[in-house]
Design a protein around this motif. Structure first.
Motif, PDB file in Angstrom:
ATOM      1  N   ARG A 178      44.013  47.537  22.897  1.00 29.86           N
ATOM      2  CA  ARG A 178      44.656  46.452  22.016  1.00 29.86           C
ATOM      3  C   ARG A 178      43.868  45.101  22.909  1.00 29.86           C
ATOM      4  O   ARG A 178      44.506  44.642  23.720  1.00 29.86           O
ATOM      5  N   CYS A 186      52.100  48.844  22.871  1.00 31.80           N
ATOM      6  CA  CYS A 186      51.986  47.362  22.027  1.00 31.80           C
ATOM      7  C   CYS A 186      53.585  47.070  21.568  1.00 31.80           C
ATOM      8  O   CYS A 186      54.032  47.935  20.939  1.00 31.80           O
ATOM      9  N   GLY A 187      53.764  45.848  21.570  1.00 27.43           N
ATOM     10  CA  GLY A 187      54.718  45.136  21.112  1.00 27.43           C
ATOM     11  C   GLY A 187      55.103  45.531  19.447  1.00 27.43           C
ATOM     12  O   GLY A 187      56.045  45.882  18.866  1.00 27.43           O
ATOM     13  N   ALA A 235      51.458  43.357  26.438  1.00 29.63           N
ATOM     14  CA  ALA A 235      50.746  42.189  26.352  1.00 29.63           C
ATOM     15  C   ALA A 235      51.327  41.232  27.536  1.00 29.63           C
ATOM     16  O   ALA A 235      50.596  40.177  27.980  1.00 29.63           O
ATOM     17  N   TYR A 282      55.041  37.350  20.950  1.00 26.60           N
ATOM     18  CA  TYR A 282      55.771  38.399  20.990  1.00 26.60           C
ATOM     19  C   TYR A 282      57.241  38.323  21.304  1.00 26.60           C
ATOM     20  O   TYR A 282      57.847  38.495  22.226  1.00 26.60           O
TER      21      TYR A 282
END
Ligand code: MO
Ligand code: MO
Lengths: 401, 401
Positions: free
Chosen positions: A58, A108-109, A221, A246
């Motif tokens: 990502r 990942c969010g 993140a 986020y």
């Protein structure tokens, strides 16, 4: 002339994506520029430690060039607001500090974002459930770095630590940045790392070569790659990714009324689990009386997984999965994910002739559970989907014997 | 002659419940022996700090007699397995250590148990949603006590700290006891207290006079009252209340197949919230266009509450409540509860002529959420009910104008 002009007229020279690393063709690519990709779920759940090539990718921006990341010249600068200005520390000096290793899943969010679109459209890159992987990260503990340079950010006004990457927006020049609460960075239990190794080898370019932040138990993140600056600050990082990207809101908040100041930046992520094998849509033998199901489960903030319930009858009957928990991690310092496996008895073909839905839900050490449906956690950016994971498998044609 | 014999023949002499303290008649009594009671919900949510008399009461056994708890002779003994045997510390000496105060909600593991019985019968004392209250506790920090007597339980084999009370089963003589993980007891952020004050006054008898353990962020059952012994141990406390009583299982586990060793003892409790006002079953004016709703929200382990969503239309529309968070508590050290209030627009009487259901659900700082239904978290002992809280209010007769 904007970046698009240069990309068109001199791609060999100015294309910021011209020097991206090679990637494993097994990965399911979700975006080329910036590069995002996830492994097939059935491969992902095959091992506790995700092979580095298959670890989900990502990137938010182009991968910095080899010139910018030359390890022989690489350094990170550290500052403390109101106290210390820009102390430079060479990568080679970081490597002289004790090498500390920690197993930590990174998620990942937006993992499992695509499911939300069955409720209502969300905004964000595509993700199935593979935007999570588990690795062993090694490097210098941030607290050891501070001690080695004689810096103690104990001023009570210092409330955050910002990590700033080398990856840069080709148009605006803005670099990736994010922050975590300072007490997380300073607590030895958190094991915040300046990592230069992943799974016992040097970091690959896609994962931040030669140096990244690893914040165990915290959303991807904040695990900033290509780390170039560390700032102990009064305020939270003011980047887009910290202030607005986020964060999650109520299902009743939409783009016309969202107030970013009303939600905190995502740090620890809530308890979740996913069926990885069989794959959604797979066929099983028509006469099968059972099916073996495998997957992962995870909770942020060091919460371990204590139970995974799996059902093949819509939740009427739940089966406890057998758990493979990450080795040697203490209570509330469980940063790796948990793998699970269970063999489910199936209703007979006569009783349930059609498709079979398999559902899983996990419980963490705080006895937090996953919500049953997507609707109640839907949010405009499609973040934090930890609803029960559901897949459907098909019975093949009946075999006659 | 057993205890029942003595109770029958010499009640003035041997009745272990003969010397129970007086209680406020406002409390809704759930059991007389042992005494358990909760405040009416609409009163409970009226103030951040619950008045001591109205604080819910959950005794497991008779309240120890005034003779046993004479403060002038009171002492607690502390031992470390394999290291230190029974050092006695007088209450008067504990009071000479710095007095530390912490606001902490205490919640019973069985709060909201009665709702579960709408799904299937559970075993345990009756509780509506008032088996939680919020107080300011003051006393000596356990870590200060250890330092004052020069004891450091740093042996890595020491994994738990047991708290043993003076309250005793009249028949068996077994005393109440429970334990928490040792790292919780030794982490300054946890602020584990040997408390002798509640809301700036000496502890009342029902809350452990003259000394109790307060473990912020942890289920009531570990906040041992009438504290007489502290044991740093290799193993978890072997009491019934640690090993089998306060554990939760999958809905598919029943009394015939429960294996207590498969679930961890409840410590931090999951995110929850409750509508406290109006009360379930209340009537509102037929022409009312809105209703003001109030309640509490809480999450264990120091997780704060970041949002409470409230709906009067079955979750089609959610309204963000205004939060009153506990004052001066740092991120992940939020041990007090959060109160909330929201004014909900109501559908017109023409659109929704009958009863109105009000639903609430909270989100904590890890973005954990509450499960929608009771079914998926049902468990044999009826513990940890954190499903969405639902109440029904009635419209009165239509007023003509
Ligand atoms: Mo992410
Ligand atoms: Mo309790």
């Amino acid at each position: 002339q904007d970046a698009a002009y240069f990309r068109e007229h001199a791609p060999h020279y100015s294309d910021p994506y011209a020097k991206e690393p090679k990637r494993d063709p097994t990965l399911l690519v979700r975006s080329e520029q910036p590069f995002t990709a996830e492994p097939p779920l059935d491969i992902l759940a095959q091992q506790m430690v995700t092979p580095t090539d298959l670890f989900y990718k990502r990137n938010h921006l182009p991968v910095p060039s080899p010139t910018e990341t030359d390890p022989s010249a690489y350094k990170v600068t550290l500052s403390v607001e109101g106290q210390t200005n820009g102390i430079s520390i060479a990568l080679s000096d970081l490597k002289k500090l004790p090498k500390h290793s920690v197993m930590s899943a990174v998620q990942c969010g937006g993992n499992r974002r695509d499911e939300f679109s069955t409720v209502k459209q969300v905004k964000g890159g595509h993700w199935d459930a593979g935007a999570i992987s588990n690795a062993v990260w090694s490097g210098a503990l941030l607290i050891d770095v501070l001690e080695s340079i004689g810096v103690s950010p104990s001023d009570p006004d210092i409330k955050h630590v910002e990590f700033i990457g080398l990856d840069k927006d080709p148009t605006t020049g803005v670099t990736y940045a994010a922050s975590v609460p300072v007490e997380m960075a300073l607590d030895p239990k958190s094991q915040v790392l300046l990592a230069y190794e992943m799974n016992d080898e040097e970091l690959p370019r896609d994962h931040g070569f030669p140096l990244r932040a690893v914040v165990p138990g915290v959303v991807g993140a904040r695990n900033v790659k290509w780390l170039s600056q560390i700032k102990f600050s009064h305020g939270e990082c003011d980047s887009h990714w910290q202030q607005s990207d986020y964060k999650s809101f109520s299902p009743s908040v939409d783009w016309s009324n969202v107030d970013y100041s009303k939600a905190p930046a995502i740090q620890e992520m809530p308890v979740t689990s996913t069926v990885c094998s069989p794959l959604h849509g797979a066929s099983i033998d028509a006469s099968a009386q059972s099916v073996t199901v495998r997957g992962y489960a995870y909770s942020g903030g060091g919460r371990g997984i204590i139970r995974v319930d799996v059902s093949a009858d819509g939740g009427k009957t739940w089966h406890d999965a057998t758990l493979q928990t990450p080795p040697d991690q203490k209570r509330n310092q469980v940063y790796g994910w948990t793998l699970w496996e269970v063999t489910l008895p199936l209703p007979t073909q006569a009783d349930a002739p059609g498709d079979i839905e398999i559902v899983c839900k996990a419980v963490d050490s705080q006895y937090n559970v996953q919500p049953e449906t997507l609707d109640s956690i839907w949010n405009i950016r499609g973040l934090l989907n930890n609803s029960w994971h559901r897949i459907t498998i098909h019975r093949g044609a009946a075999t006659t014997s």
